[in-house]
Structure formats: structure tokens, C-alpha cells
Design an enzyme around this catalytic site. Structure first.
Site, PDB file in Angstrom:
ATOM      1  N   LYS A  95       0.949  -1.531  -0.231  1.00 36.52           N
ATOM      2  CA  LYS A  95      -0.196  -0.041  -0.523  1.00 36.52           C
ATOM      3  C   LYS A  95       0.658   1.000   0.365  1.00 36.52           C
ATOM      4  O   LYS A  95       1.491   1.123   0.750  1.00 36.52           O
ATOM      5  CB  LYS A  95      -0.689  -0.173   1.234  1.00 36.52           C
ATOM      6  CG  LYS A  95      -2.469   1.124   0.866  1.00 36.52           C
ATOM      7  CD  LYS A  95      -2.921   1.337   2.884  1.00 36.52           C
ATOM      8  CE  LYS A  95      -3.608   2.729   3.077  1.00 36.52           C
ATOM      9  NZ  LYS A  95      -4.015   1.261   4.298  1.00 36.52           N
ATOM     10  N   SER A 170      -9.531   1.541   3.429  1.00 38.40           N
ATOM     11  CA  SER A 170      -8.657   2.447   2.667  1.00 38.40           C
ATOM     12  C   SER A 170      -7.398   1.408   1.784  1.00 38.40           C
ATOM     13  O   SER A 170      -6.664   2.108   0.647  1.00 38.40           O
ATOM     14  CB  SER A 170      -7.949   3.039   3.224  1.00 38.40           C
ATOM     15  OG  SER A 170      -6.926   2.883   4.040  1.00 38.40           O
ATOM     16  N   SER A 194      -9.380  -0.671   7.532  1.00 34.32           N
ATOM     17  CA  SER A 194      -9.237  -0.405   6.496  1.00 34.32           C
ATOM     18  C   SER A 194      -8.091  -1.413   6.149  1.00 34.32           C
ATOM     19  O   SER A 194      -7.939  -1.764   3.945  1.00 34.32           O
ATOM     20  CB  SER A 194      -7.666   1.094   6.003  1.00 34.32           C
ATOM     21  OG  SER A 194      -8.789   2.012   6.446  1.00 34.32           O
TER      22      SER A 194
END
Ligand SMILES: [Zn+2]
Lengths: 500, 472
Positions: A95, A170, A194
Site C-alpha cells: 500500500k 482504504s 482499512s
């Protein structure tokens, strides 16, 4: 090495297979946009970057209190054939709010669009030390603030099952990349769900470890006391393998602690699962899938115990008060002065800071920074921040108490399946309200796992399991019991041809 | 109307730790700008602070020396404000649970001993430094992350003189502890003050913060100016504004820096990246084990037990290394008052001349005691002892060796002295005749000539006796 990782190992150094892989990835990327940077070439060079990254980290390690073991991840053992670690030459995705030297780290924000971190996050360095290779950085909601990946300044990530729908957030880019088979696993960060929510939306496993189990060093901070690095993977074995490689005390993160969840500790099989009474507001498909998953837990021999957790009603206000308060301080460093995007033609330092931040941050980030500043004002802390901390302690105590009675707690991950992009989906406020089931584990510091339970209406469903702090082993063993009942779904045009 | 003034000090000291408070960069002055920096002290995204226990340990030592209650669970907090030289735009500091609270420290002022209540000691990090160069502003981050200890006193001081006296005693203390060099010009010791004036008996007045006083003298001048200013305003029936003022050392006045309305709200909250620090028994025992005799107590012992003069004792305890040297010499047999006189007189002057430090000079306590021993035994004279002292510093040899090599030992043999006297009397026959006829002044001249003839080595009493015998 795990059987299912074998075919991935060395993929990038085999020109023929790599070409097929790149073509496959390119096809998917056109539809889902999981990556902000994708560079599977030159794996040797990438490994070099990883090793170079150990240098500043080693220098920093000396900052710890005297006498502490620096616990530097050992370099991957190399032979004539190449590294031989548990993840040797296995590609993975990270990420884009986790630092990897050699890649930009944008955090999905204009303010860091060209930022190159001069060091590598401990969790990534430990995987690199096992021989794993970073192939790219995945999309996210700006600084991890969102549940859709639509809040990224650069790209919109779509769900591999339906590109009109969001991948979740996210860590949506990591979830979509794993679901589409572009990597066998990916790292995300989980501040309030997330990792678990996008895993749930995309039909893969998503682990949020216990707070303090995995180093946060190298994670661009959003809400420090809530977040941590997590793993998304296509099987529970892979998730556990990656977790084991990352877990452990890091002198660069003094909130890490040695817990019993480390390799080699006793792994008593869970016997009971708490089921929270009176959970409302679930979409019918989610409700049905949740009931189905509970039935499968019972079928696997676990005793279901009904639980009352009245404090769950306070999870969201406590969570958003603490998260925004910490965010307001964590994001204060982005000014365009020492690094990051700087506005043009500033009159003076104050003007430079004000305008760089004004131009660099998106609306959701600005909203959370403002809210966080508000709840911390002197004279108002008792009403907001301190009250939220009191609630947090009560929530943690209630869950700890429940987890003395049962081995695990089962909950839905999210009240809906993947929703549509933009205005036809959920608005930002509805998304926050829907974080209720995932934020609980973050407030309490507990490990939690999203387990995929097949498809409903063509879209993934799942269930969430929570365990006592540092009892990740119970999550893994429960997920293994469920696996036969719920084969991992595959999105349309999923393929593994390039691995042959 | 009678007015009372109330002064409290906030002192920041740079702790002499090897590394910065939360990373391993060197905490060192004078290096090229931006060379002692790393992602942590530059506040890069994703980095975390790692507490330097050495700095915390020094903080606990100061807190203990100031008589504070030592915290068993001290917490770091974020103090939030934007400033261009602050990498994170929050400072890691302490607020609700500082490492030491509720202490008290004795110091002397106007010939009296006063006890000043200490509110708290807390550890924090320093910021970088802005350098304005023409139209641009540059930042040097070498100082960012330096460990700073802030000591906050209660507003129990009355005026500039008391504040200056306290500050000097405090500076002496931290230098004795070896935790700070106390250099106010370089900013390793900084002092801000708060001051209020009110009608006597009515408690504290409206508080004014005072900054930018870069020496203890400016602290005194700034406070006295500010007390006069506030008293005059009150006497005219005007009110005092709560504000921050700066001392202008060029104009000798204080000037408004910012009004209360624009004051910052620091929005303190616990630093989530650092767990609370809970010193164990071993840590606290180490702190206690390094406790020192406070300079004031030591001075009193020198006066009361050893019989030194106040001023001499003050000079000895000004630097711990000097007082330690003094006591080492005593342990090796030196007499206290003689040693004190030599240390604060000839030795101090010679060390200044040679630029040597007392602790590292060739004249260690053992050689110093030997030198004073030779003097006490009458083997050398005072003026000779000064020559020997200088020679030891210059040549790094034992005093005995220098005395022997140069034949500096005192001459007491009556025969040898008599021969020298006879020679002088023969040369100065006219003067000798004047002495015989009662001129006492001329006697001293003849004794002096005889002493010269012995190169200053003659035992003075014996020499004079012989001269008088010969002339009677
Ligand atoms: Zn540093």
C-alpha cells in the site's frame, strides 16, 4: 516454502513467464487500477534497493534504549540459486502509505506526489529479508482516510468483480490486486478497518494484527494509536506466513511488544465463538451471508455463545474523535518545507505552509484535520478527547471481558457489500457510520480477520473474527475450519496461466 | 501604596547526551548545517521517535538534585504548534506527568539563604534554527531533536537580583552534575521569566512573560525594568496586559512580542508513539547512586568544617572539578587553608596563563600536595614554590625532581650562610657601618642582598640572625 507460493517464486526473473504476467496485469489494471506504481522488472535491482534500505534503519536502531536488541532483520540467505527464505523471490504489493526505498510514497495525496522515502518500513524490510520482492505500490484513500479508494488524489480503484463498484478502502488497491491474482499477497494498513473492509469487498483474507505485534515504523501515520500494518492474501496459510515474517519487537517502534502470538507458541484450538446479539442495519445479502457463516462455524464444531456488547454503540464517536485528533498532529508535518509538494510563489514561511497544505490536501483530509484540531482545543478536551479515551477504555474492557468467556468473537465486516463509485454509492457520512464493526478491534487493539465466505449476487461476502490480544493463532485456526465450507471465489477472467 | 512583585523562571538546558532525544543523530554544536540529521529528526512520513534513555536519565538526575518527587510513570505528550523550524509541527514534550515535580532548591542572595520552590522538570526536544539570509530563510536541523530539560519554578522570586542569583546557582548545579555546560551565549542554557506586580497582600498580578534574555545579567536587568514598568502603570491607575515581551538588549527595555489573544493553544495530548516511561528500581538506584553533594552544602562544609573564608569557599565550589581537586589534595595531606589559597590564587593564575584545565593539568593533586608539603617543611620558600609550580605545569615533572635538579632546596647551613653574609658585608662596608650606628632600614637592604646571593634559597630567619650577629 508454501506450495501455493512456489509457482510465484522466480516468476519475475523468468523472461517468458514475466511477459505473460505483465500482459495479464496490464489487462486487469486497465479495468481496476489497483496500482499507483507497478514495476515488476529488474527484481535483482529491487532486492538491492531493499538491502540498501537496511542501512539507514540500522543507523536508526541505535536510538533505542541501551541494551536492547536491535533485532535487525537478517539479510535473505543467498545461494547460487538465489535467496532461500520462506518468501524467496515471491512478488508482493505494498500500500502506498508504507515506505519502500526505491519507490515513491504518495499516500494517495498531492502533497506527497513526488516524495521518495529515504528508508524502508520495518514490515517490508522483514519480508525482503525473507526474499520477497516488492512489485509495486497500491492505491488508497488519501492518507488512509476513506472506505472506497475514491478519495485518492491520483486514481480510482475498482472492484475486480464489477468495475462499477468500489474495491473498498482504504487498502482498496492491495485488495483488488490480490483478488485479481496480480500478487499472492499484499500489505495494507488498518486504522479502522482499512484492511478488512476492502478484503471483504474483494473476496480475500484480510488480517489486522494485534496492536504492537507488527512494527509501524515506515507507515505514514494517520492515527498512531489505532493503526498497524496488515496482510491481504488469497489463503489463510499465506496470510499467516507473511504475518510470521513481520511480527516482533522493533527498536524503531517502541510500541511494539513481544507477545504470545509469535511463532512456536502453543496454539490451542478455539472452542467457542461469541455472537453479538441484536446487530441491526445489515443489508439482507450481508445478513444472510453472516447467518450462513455462523452456521458453518457451528458445523465446524465451535460452540456459539450469544453476547451482549452494549459499548459497541459508542465505538464510532470514540473512534472518530481519537482518529481525527491524532491525525491533526500527524499530518501537521506536511508543509512543503523539507520535502513534499511546495506551493509556488510564497510570500513568507507562514504563507508557504498555508498554501502548500491548502493545495496539497483533499477535502476529506482537511475535514478530519479540522475536526481533530477542534476536539483537542484546550477547555474542550473533557467534552471530546478525554471522553473518547474513557469510552475507549470501557470498550476495551468490555471486549477483554467477553474474550475471557469465549475464544473468538464473530461480527460482520461491513453492513453492505461493495457499493457503487461516486454519488450513487454511500456518502462519506454513511461510510463512517458503517465502520462500526471494524473500528472496534482498532479501539481495543485486538487482532481481527476478515474471512471470505463466497459470493452473493455475484459479489463477495465475508465474516469478521476477533480474538484476544496476541491470539492471532485462534483467528488462523478458525479460518482454516471455515475454508472447506467456503472455497475462495474468483472474479471473472481470473487466471493463473502465467504461473505455468 | 506598596506593591509586591512575583517572578518565576522557566529554564531550558541542553542535556549533554551523546545523541538526540528520539533518534541516534549526534547532539553536537558547531557542525556543518544539516549534517546531524536523519529521517526521524527531519520528521519524514512514517518515522517514529525512539526515546534516548541517557537523556531521560540526566533529566531524573537534575530533578533529584532539585529535590523533586521523581515520577514512577512519566508520560510524553505532543505540544502542537506550527513553526517553520519544527519538523513535525508538534514538539514531543511533557505536560500531565512530567518526570519530576514539587521540588525546592536553596541558593544564597544578599548574604541570605533562600529556598525556591520548583514546580516541575520535564524533558522535551529542541527545534531547528532559522537562518535569515537576505530575501531567503534557511533552516539548519542539526539542533532539531536535541534533548532539552525545562525547569519551571514557582513565582517566588522578588526581583532581578534574586533571579540572577538563583540562575547562577542553578547553572553551577547543572555543571556540577555534568549534564549541561551552562553556556547562555550559545543557548545551551536559556532562561525565560514570568513576572507580575500587585498591591501588597493581594497575591499574584497579571502575568507577563519575558523572553530573549541571553545572560544572567540581562535576566536581572529585564526583570527589574519590567517590575518598574508595571509598578509605574499600577501607580498611575492603569492596568497590566497579559502578554509576552522581549528584552531589547540594545535599548535596555522590554517590548511587546505578542498579546494574549494571539497566544497559541498547544492542544496537548499523550504521544501515542511512546509508551509511558516507568523507571525500574535499578534505574532509580543508578540516579540515586550518582547524587552529588550540592555546591551550596559543599561550600558550607568548607567554611564550617575546614575554616575557609566565604569568598574562597565560593570560588572553590564554582566548578566541581576545582572543588574535587581541592579535596583530593586534602586527602593527600595538604593543609586546607594553604591549599585553598594556592588553588584560588597562584594555581588559578598559572592555569589561566597556560590555558590548562585543572583536572587535566600536569600538576595533579598528588604533585600539588607534594609541593605544599615541601613548603610546609621549610625545604623551599614561597617564591621558589611558585617557580616550581610553573615548572611542573610547563615540563610535566614531579616537584621533587624539579627542586633537586635545579638545587632549589632551602639553605639552612649556618656556615654556608655566614660565608655569603661576610661577602656581602665586605662589598657593602659603608652600609654596614650605617647599620652599626643604628640605621635599621639599611639592615633590611643587607639581608636582601644576602638573600640575592643565595638565589633566594637562604632560610630567611637564619640569614637575618647571622647578619645581625655580624653587625652587633
Ligand atoms: Zn536524527
Amino acid at each position: 516454502m508454501l506450495d501455493e507460493l512456489e509457482p510465484w517464486s522466480g516468476l519475475l526473473s523468468d523472461p517468458k513467464r514475466r511477459a505473460a504476467y505483465e500482459a495479464y496485469a496490464e489487462g486487469w489494471e486497465g479495468r481496476i487500477g489497483a496500482f499507483l506504481q507497478f514495476s515488476p522488472d529488474e527484481p535483482a535491482g529491487r532486492r538491492g534497493a531493499g538491502q540498501a534500505a537496511a542501512k539507514p534503519a540500522a543507523r536508526l536502531a541505535a536510538a533505542g534504549p541501551a541494551g536492547r536488541d536491535p533485532a535487525e532483520p537478517a539479510a535473505a540467505p543467498t545461494t547460487e540459486q538465489g535467496p532461500t527464505g520462506a518468501l524467496a523471490l515471491v512478488p508482493f504489493a505494498v500500500k502506498d502509505n508504507i515506505a519502500v526505498e526505491g519507490f515513491r510514497m504518495t499516500c494517495g495525496s498531492r502533497i506527497l506526489e513526488d516524495y521518495r522515502p529515504p528508508y524502508t518500513a520495518t514490515c517490508v524490510a522483514r519480508l525482503q529479508a525473507e526474499g520477497a520482492l516488492v512489485v509495486g505500490k497500491t492505491n488508497l484513500d488519501e492518507f488512509g482516510m476513506g472506505s472506497s479508494c475514491d478519495n485518492s488524489a491520483f486514481a480510482r480503484t475498482s472492484n475486480p468483480y464489477d468495475s462499477a463498484l468500489v474495491a473498498g478502502g482504504s487498502s482498496g488497491g492491495s485488495a483488488a490486486a490480490v483478488a485479481a491474482g496480480l500478487v499472492p499477497f499484499a500489505l495494507g494498513t488498518d486504522t479502522g478497518g482499512s484492511v478488512r473492509q476492502p478484503a471483504n469487498f474483494c473476496g480475500v483474507y484480510g488480517l489486522k494484527p494485534s496492536y504492537g505485534a507488527v512494527s509501524r515504523f515506515g507507515l505514514a501515520a494517520y492515527a498512531s494509536s489505532l493503526e498497524g500494518a496488515g496482510v491481504l492474501g488469497r489463503s489463510i496459510d499465506v496470510v499467516e506466513e507473511v504475518f510470521r515474517a513481520m511480527v516482533g519487537v522493533d527498536p524503531l517502534d517502541q510500541t511494539t511488544v513481544a507477545g504470545p502470538g509469535r511463532p512456536g507458541t502453543e496454539a490451542a484450538e478455539p472452542k467457542s465463538v461469541g455472537v453479538v446479539r441484536g446487530l441491526g442495519g445489515l443489508d439482507p445479502a450481508v445478513e444472510a451471508a453472516y447467518r450462513g457463516a455462523l452456521a458453518a462455524l457451528a458445523d465446524s464444531g465451535l460452540r456459539l455463545v450469544e453476547l451482549d456488547l452494549p459499548m459497541l454503540d459508542y465505538v464510532l464517536p470514540a473512534y472518530y474523535t481519537i482518529a481525527t485528533a491524532e491525525a491533526s498532529a500527524n499530518l501537521a508535518r506536511y508543509t512543503g518545507i523539507a520535502y513534499g509538494r511546495r506551493c509556488a510563489g510564497a510570500e513568507n514561511p507562514d504563507d508557504l505552509v498555508r498554501r502548500s497544505r491548502g493545495e496539497g490536501f483533499g477535502d476529506e483530509v482537511k475535514l478530519r484535520v479540522l475536526v481533530g484540531t477542534f476536539v483537542l482545543r484546550s477547555g474542550f478536551q473533557d467534552r471530546y478527547y478525554h471522553k473518547a479515551q474513557t469510552l475507549r477504555r470501557a470498550i476495551r474492557d468490555e471486549l477483554a471481558g467477553a474474550l475471557r468467556e469465549v475464544d473468538l468473537i464473530a461480527m460482520p465486516v461491513f453492513p453492505t457489500q461493495a457499493f457503487a463509485h461516486g454519488d450513487s454509492g454511500m456518502d462519506q457520512f454513511q461510510q463512517k457510520m458503517a465502520d462500526k464493526f471494524t473500528c472496534t478491534a482498532n479501539l481495543a487493539g485486538l487482532p481481527a480477520l476478515a474471512v471470505p465466505t463466497g459470493l452473493s449476487g455475484g459479489l463477495p461476502t465475508g465474516i469478521q473474527l476477533l480474538a484476544a490480544s496476541f491470539r492471532e493463532d485462534r483467528l488462523f485456526s478458525c479460518a482454516r475450519r471455515l475454508a472447506p465450507a467456503f472455497p475462495l471465489p474468483e472474479p471473472p477472467s481470473f487466471s493463473r496461466e502465467f504461473l505455468r | 501604596m506598596k506593591y509586591a512583585s512575583y517572578v518565576g523562571l522557566e529554564i531550558h538546558i541542553h542535556l549533554l547526551a551523546k545523541s538526540k532525544a528520539f533518534c541516534s543523530c549526534a547532539a553536537r554544536f558547531g557542525d556543518e548545517p544539516n549534517t546531524n540529521v536523519c529521517p526521524v529528526c527531519l520528521g519524514h512520513p512514517g518515522v517514529l521517535p525512539a526515546l534516548n534513555e541517557e537523556a531521560l536519565f540526566m533529566g531524573y538526575r537534575v530533578a533529584q538534585a532539585l529535590g523533586c518527587e521523581l515520577s514512577r510513570r512519566t508520560i510524553f505528550e505532543r505540544k502542537n504548534y506550527f513553526y517553520p523550524d519544527m519538523p513535525k509541527n508538534y514538539q514531543i514534550s511533557q505536560f500531565a506527568a512530567p518526570l519530576g515535580v514539587s521540588g525546592g532548591f536553596e541558593f544564597e542572595v544578599k548574604g541570605e539563604t533562600r529556598r525556591l520552590a520548583i514546580r516541575e522538570c520535564h524533558l522535551e526536544e529542541d527545534a531547528g534554527k532559522l537562518i535569515h539570509a537576505g530575501s531567503v530563510t534557511l533552516i539548519d536541523y542539526n539542533r532539531a531533536g536535541f534533548p532539552l530539560l525545562e525547569i519551571v519554578t514557582e513565582p517566588d522570586l522578588k526581583d532581578g537580583e534574586e533571579a540572577e542569583a538563583y540562575l547562577r546557582s542553578f547553572r553551577r548545579l547543572v555543571r556540577h552534575l555534568g549534564v549541561c555546560d551552562g553556556n547562555m551565549e550559545e543557548g545551551s542554557l536559556r532562561c525565560d521569566a514570568n513576572v507580575s506586580v500587585n498591591e501588597e497582600g493581594r497575591g499574584l498580578g497579571v502575568k507577563v512573560e519575558l523572553k530573549n534574555m541571553n545572560s544572567s545579567r540581562f535576566v536581572r536587568m529585564g526583570l527589574d525594568y519590567e517590575i518598574r514598568r508595571q509598578t509605574a502603570r499600577l501607580a498611575e491607575g492603569k492596568s497590566i496586559q497579559q502578554e509576552t515581551r522581549l528584552w531589547n538588549e540594545n535599548r535596555d527595555v522590554t517590548e511587546t512580542m505578542r498579546k494574549k489573544e494571539s497566544a497559541s493553544d498547544y492542544r496537548f495530548f499523550p504521544e501515542p508513539d511512546l509508551p509511558p516511561f516507568e523507571p525500574g528500581e535499578a534505574f532509580l538506584e543508578r540516579v540515586a547512586g550518582l547524587a552529588i553533594e550540592l555546591p551550596l552544602g559543599r561550600k558550607r562544609r568548607f567554611v564550617g568544617v575546614l575554616g575557609l573564608a566565604e569568598e574562597q569557599a565560593d570560588q572553590l565550589v564554582e566548578e566541581k572539578s576545582v572543588a574535587d581537586y581541592f579535596e583530593s589534595a586534602l586527602a593527600l595531606g595538604a593543609e586546607a587553608r594553604t591549599a585553598a589559597t594556592w588553588i584560588t590564587g597562584e594555581l588559578r593564575a598559572q592555569l589561566l596563563r597556560s590555558g590548562q584545565d585543572i583536572a587535566a593539568s600536569p600538576l595533579g593533586p598528588r604533585r600539588f600536595a607534594a609541593l605544599l608539603g615541601a613548603l610546609a617543611e621549610g625545604r623551599i620558600q614561597g617564591t621558589i614554590a611558585k617557580q616550581v609550580l610553573k615548572a611542573v605545569l610547563d615540563e610535566d615533572k614531579d616537584p621533587e625532581a624539579i627542586i633537586a635538579e635545579r638545587g632549589l632546596e632551602q639553605i639552612t647551613d649556618r656556615g654556608a650562610l655566614g660565608a655569603m653574609v661576610d661577602e656581602v658585608l665586605a662589598r657593602e662596608a659603608a652600609t654596614a657601618a650605617r647599620v652599626r650606628s643604628g640605621d635599621k632600614k639599611a639592615l633590611a637592604f643587607l639581608v636582601g642582598e644576602a638573600m640575592k646571593a643565595s638565589s633566594g634559597r637562604a632560610a630567611a630567619g637564619t640569614l637575618k640572625e647571622i647578619v645581625m650577629e655580624r653587625l652587633s
